[in-house]
Design a protein around this motif. Structure first.
Motif, short mmCIF file in Angstrom:
data_model
loop_
_atom_site.label_atom_id
_atom_site.label_comp_id
_atom_site.label_asym_id
_atom_site.label_seq_id
_atom_site.Cartn_x
_atom_site.Cartn_y
_atom_site.Cartn_z
N VAL A 86 99.15 51.64 14.20
CA VAL A 86 99.04 53.05 14.58
C VAL A 86 99.74 53.94 13.54
O VAL A 86 99.34 55.09 13.34
CB VAL A 86 99.61 53.29 16.00
N ASP A 88 104.11 49.51 25.06
CA ASP A 88 104.66 50.66 24.33
C ASP A 88 103.82 51.92 24.52
O ASP A 88 104.27 53.02 24.22
CB ASP A 88 104.82 50.32 22.84
N GLY A 89 102.59 51.72 24.97
CA GLY A 89 101.80 52.86 25.41
C GLY A 89 101.02 53.59 24.34
O GLY A 89 100.93 53.16 23.19
N GLY A 90 100.44 54.72 24.76
CA GLY A 90 99.48 55.46 23.96
C GLY A 90 99.97 55.89 22.59
O GLY A 90 99.19 55.92 21.63
N THR A 91 101.25 56.21 22.47
CA THR A 91 101.76 56.63 21.17
C THR A 91 101.71 55.51 20.15
O THR A 91 101.73 55.76 18.95
CB THR A 91 103.23 57.09 21.26
N HIS A 92 101.66 54.29 20.63
CA HIS A 92 101.71 53.13 19.74
C HIS A 92 100.38 52.37 19.67
O HIS A 92 100.31 51.34 19.00
CB HIS A 92 102.83 52.18 20.17
N GLN A 93 99.39 52.85 20.40
CA GLN A 93 98.12 52.13 20.45
C GLN A 93 97.07 52.82 19.58
O GLN A 93 96.61 53.91 19.91
CB GLN A 93 97.64 52.01 21.90
#
Lengths: 655, 655
Positions: free
Chosen positions: B439, B472-477
């Motif tokens: 990302v 870790d969610g959307g910020t890391h995907q």
């Protein structure tokens, strides 16, 4: 001031954080444990908030820049009475919970927000830049707030960051600017724990952070024992509030303090394990076998904190009821939120004819300046914050009669600029416009992405689009950039073909809570028979109809006029597509109506890569190499993007 | 040491720069004029080069980080005897000239290079990071250079930068790392002229650059009158060469010194005009009406400089002929250049079976580690430089038996890392591997782009691809990231489905002089019936054939196995596409053969946005929102990316 009970409360907080991370068996316990004392002091003694009214306009702002330490933030918000239950904490890092792995500022369609989460953090360094943006927005509010209802003398933006954030260039950019702007309302607590994932910071980060921030013009304070000396933390924050500069408080801690594997990167990114949690609780003299335990004494401390804050809120509320400009402020915060494309079209339509007369034939970067001026004069004077990354004379971001507090000289700091814009937007009551050359989207993207995830509105005034930037050459000519913007969720591309579409693009952007990237020409373009409403509302429309045509040319920006000329010669029709993203969102019926033919009979024309245009067109007249240094005319000829070249390519396709 | 004749030479150089910029009537005269004295001292007294053999391996390196000052560099290279004629200077900023608007390191298919241009500069800040990379490469060369044939004690990397570069985060990142690494072979001349495009630097850049660089651990020297005091410039560079730290020499100058509009941003980005050029020449007592004039006396100075350098080169050449490891060094510089996919396949094939046995069922980030190890052990031990942006335990970049000088702890500095890699690659003799989460391509992109323009080879080991990064969610995907990579020219995407494709991807990357981005799984994947050669050579191939199929599933990475399972149930065939870019480059015949059907009967399946996949597929099973924080299994179900979800979507499409 502090008692043993405070220390116990901090220790319980540390253990709560460990339990939170243990539940999903994944996450980051070390930083939350290490930073518990500073967070405790900050939230119990300094932060002014109303957990029942988390959007209270006069609240202090808090940014957890090291977003992976989210367990600490959620735990603290829970203790401070925000709408986070122990059950919410137990749902840490699970689907649809309010407690995702990193703090997420999310506004769902029903208006719900994760309370207390001012900005989405996780991608390191950006939180600090967001905090700088909030501090700038606070200052920009003052001219409208003579009675200090929104920003009084105590108002501050607080942030906590770690070593990771301070290594990131985006933080360097923002903090250097904060020093230049003497943002005394900004206080950053730096968790100096000497550990990163790869090991000790000495491996890669031997610099003197203190020296660096002093060089930036910051006030730097130090707390030598951030694990235990909470009085020193208190004194430092107190001193920071007296400074006439932004303050960095370097709080030396041990990561995962009290844990078996404290002071090593093994407590950074993995839960402690059941035994590890027990070990930690034992170390702090707390019941080993109880999880999510907060003693009544600790609850009482926070009860008092909550009450103290609620009282302040009530006092403020009473004063606010008497405030002469109460409605104006309320309107400010709702205005940006409710600004719609429709309402903007209504307000701006009366001025369009004059606008076109004045701007026809100009470069869209020039019409952009005029459009921003018109938005300012008719609607946004109080609400816009503008600036550029040291390209004001090129991107044309200076306008008349703007309140100087609403203009930012960002310096040559593109990513910092965009992350600061996110902070301004998150603060509320303002809509930021920032600017650089379109190609430098590639410096900005990390920040634009976080803005998009968070549905923060920023209008990026990016000029010098395409190879027609000219002599500066390939390094400065965006080729892949439009595709990269269009690939993003929550980001609108806008490449208007003339002054009227430029105005339409700004209306389309101002009316949507998203990130918007303008792609504006350096070179002049004629006023065509363009359509402002369709630009703003649909993103593409027929600009040159021809019932006899067998092919549609689909184009944007400076190539639309050339396509119309070609269409007239070769018996085609032309669709102008100022926004691929917006057009993609339209109904199937609308798209069919506009495109008319099947994919096989659509020819897209853009001086960019074909990648992505294949959504609508079987044939793409494009540029599949990096650009070159030459004047626009020579480039047009060389890349087959002049009328002759496009005509030739179209003929070859139609054969 | 310096005479009046030196001053005259500098003044002629200033006027030459002004004439160069005047010719195309566009460009940047102010910085070249202001920086002429420092460039003169550097090139005439310190730089060791052979303009007849510009690729001389033992040369000093020079980076003009403020690339817009290219007129100065071209003029200097002309005077120093490089293959730049006055005619070339007159073609400044015109199509296909050797003198584009910004210095471009270009290697044309005929092997021609713009001589003396070590790296492409222009996007600010990156040149400094490139210089740091070159300095690191110099140090990494030493273990292989016991007789100091490539890097002797005088060898240095010199750079010139301006205020713009120093405001950029990428420069902050690289310079902080340079301080940590005590890169004493790095000397940077900082043109401190207090002017940026928006006006005086005080608007946005009030920091103490000296204090900041001292905090980084640099040696900082100052030249107070950089316009006239060339002895002080000489003394400073001389002192810098004695330092055990990297040195920044702050040279205070006046932009456009001697021009009518000196000391203002109006001399920055526009030519002086004919009168302005005359004014400048008059100010320096030079013939007003002569353009491109260099006196014989000045020519003589440079003749001596060239001769002195050629003599050094000859002395070196004689010594080199006797050097015991001469051939080894020659091979080093040619090896990386000539490394081909075919030769790598040959060398690695014998080890593949064992590799698969050891890595089957592992995450591709793990097979990546094994593949890098295998490349090291079989081919690249002496040639690879590896590092990660503080994610070694996650990206798995540490391997056994690597020479420690070839490992870099980059710290949390993604863009700095990639720009440093460009510098390493430009130095020659090494191929850099750098690493972070996929990302964070969005932090790196600006540097990857310049690497791609320059055809510099870097293998970006980017792991934790797709939503399956998990909690870790959307910020890391990464969702849009593959599309953004694929949209770029000169960048290959690699998303292998299993360990064998991972090895194939590394072979495909190591054998191509481009930028390569690996997209590697965090989660385990089974060994499928994959194909190493086709991966490396064609980018896509049929992995599951089925003569009865009416549809082809086109997939990549962790979804290939799921697609094969679905294909078995629904009577389909499956194409594995580890590299969209490489597959796009294949012949029409090969593509048709692999895809078999028309677009309408191709269904692409990737847990990324559909954007761009429409090139091959009418139907795309994709993810059109940012991700969420949850475990991989829950995410797969929620986003319809588990077998059940994909099966359901495929059925809906086929109906």
């Amino acid at each position: 001031m502090f008692t043993q009970q405070d220390k116990t409360a901090i220790n319980e907080l540390r253990c709560l954080c460990a339990d939170v991370v243990q539940t999903p068996k994944s996450g980051h316990p070390g930083a939350p444990i290490g930073m518990s004392p500073m967070a405790y002091v900050l939230f119990t003694k300094f932060m002014r908030f109303s957990s029942k009214n988390p959007e209270w306009m006069a609240r202090d702002r808090f940014v957890l820049s090291s977003g992976h330490a989210s367990a600490l933030l959620y735990s603290m918000l829970h203790l401070c009475g925000y709408d986070y239950s122990i059950e919410d904490l137990k749902k840490f890092r699970t689907l649809h919970s309010k407690t995702p792995g990193h703090p997420e500022r999310v506004e769902y369609s029903n208006g719900h927000k994760n309370p207390g989460i001012e900005v989405t953090t996780g991608p390191l360094g950006q939180g600090l830049a967001n905090a700088v943006g909030m501090a700038i927005a606070m200052d920009a509010m003052k001219p409208y707030d003579s009675e200090n209802m929104v920003v009084d003398k105590e108002a501050r933006v607080y942030a906590i960051c770690g070593d990771g954030c301070l290594q990131e260039g985006v933080a360097s950019e923002a903090c250097s600017l904060a020093g230049t702007k003497k943002l005394k309302n900004l206080i950053v607590l730096y968790d100096d724990n000497s550990i990163t994932i790869d090991g000790r910071t000495s491996l890669s980060f031997a610099e003197s952070v203190k020296g660096r921030f002093e060089a930036y013009g910051w006030n730097v304070l130090e707390v030598k024992d951030g694990n235990n000396d909470i009085q020193a933390i208190y004194d430092a924050i107190n001193a920071a509030k007296q400074s006439d500069k932004p303050t960095l408080i370097k709080v030396t801690t041990i990561i995962g303090y009290g844990a078996e594997k404290q002071d090593s990167h093994s407590v950074h990114g993995s839960p402690l394990g059941p035994e590890g949690c027990q070990y930690l609780k034992k170390a702090y003299g707390l019941p080993e076998n109880e999880s999510f335990r907060i003693s009544q004494e600790t609850r009482n401390i926070f009860k008092q904190v909550i009450e103290k804050n609620e009282q302040s809120y009530q006092v403020w509320q009473q004063k606010f009821e008497q405030c002469a400009y109460k409605q104006e402020i309320l309107d400010r915060f709702s205005f940006i939120q409710n600004m719609s494309v429709k309402s903007l079209i209504e307000k701006i339509t009366p001025a369009v004819q004059k606008f076109n007369e004045e701007n026809k034939g100009k470069a869209t970067r020039q019409s952009s300046q005029a459009a921003i001026q018109l938005l300012h004069d008719t609607v946004l004077a109080k609400y816009m914050i503008i600036g550029s990354a040291d390209l004001a004379p090129s991107c044309l971001t200076t306008i008349k009669n703007l309140n100087p507090a609403q203009y930012i000289y960002f310096g040559v700091r593109e990513m910092g600029m965009c992350a600061i814009s996110n902070g301004i937007s998150a603060y509320g009551g303002f809509v930021p416009f920032d600017a650089t050359f379109l190609v430098f989207f590639n410096y900005c993207m990390g920040a634009i992405r976080v803005g998009a995830i968070s549905k923060l509105q920023t209008i990026h005034v990016f000029t010098h689009d395409s190879i027609f930037l000219g002599e500066d050459g390939g390094t400065h000519q965006p080729i892949e950039t439009l595709a990269q913007i269009r690939a993003m969720i929550g980001v609108y591309d806008w490449r208007p073909c003339d002054c009227q579409e430029t105005l339409g693009a700004y209306i389309g952007a101002a009316g949507r809570k998203s990130q918007h990237v303008m792609a504006l020409t350096r070179q002049n373009v004629n006023l065509l028979n363009s359509n402002l409403e369709k630009t703003a509302e649909h993103g593409a429309y027929v600009i040159y109809e021809n019932e006899a045509a067998k092919f549609t040319l689909l184009s944007s920006g400076s190539e639309v006029e050339t396509c119309i000329n070609v269409a007239k010669k070769l018996n085609l029709r032309v669709v102008s597509m100022p926004s691929f993203k917006l057009f993609s969102e339209q109904s199937k019926t609308y798209k069919q109506e506009v495109l008319k033919f099947n994919r096989e009979n659509i020819i897209a024309v853009e001086p960019y890569v074909s990648f992505g245009l294949e959504r609508f067109a079987e044939h793409v007249i494009s540029i599949e190499t990096y650009g070159a240094s030459a004047n626009a005319k020579d480039l047009a000829k060389f890349y087959g993007m002049d009328q002759e070249g496009i005509e030739k390519s179209v003929k070859a396709i139609m054969q």
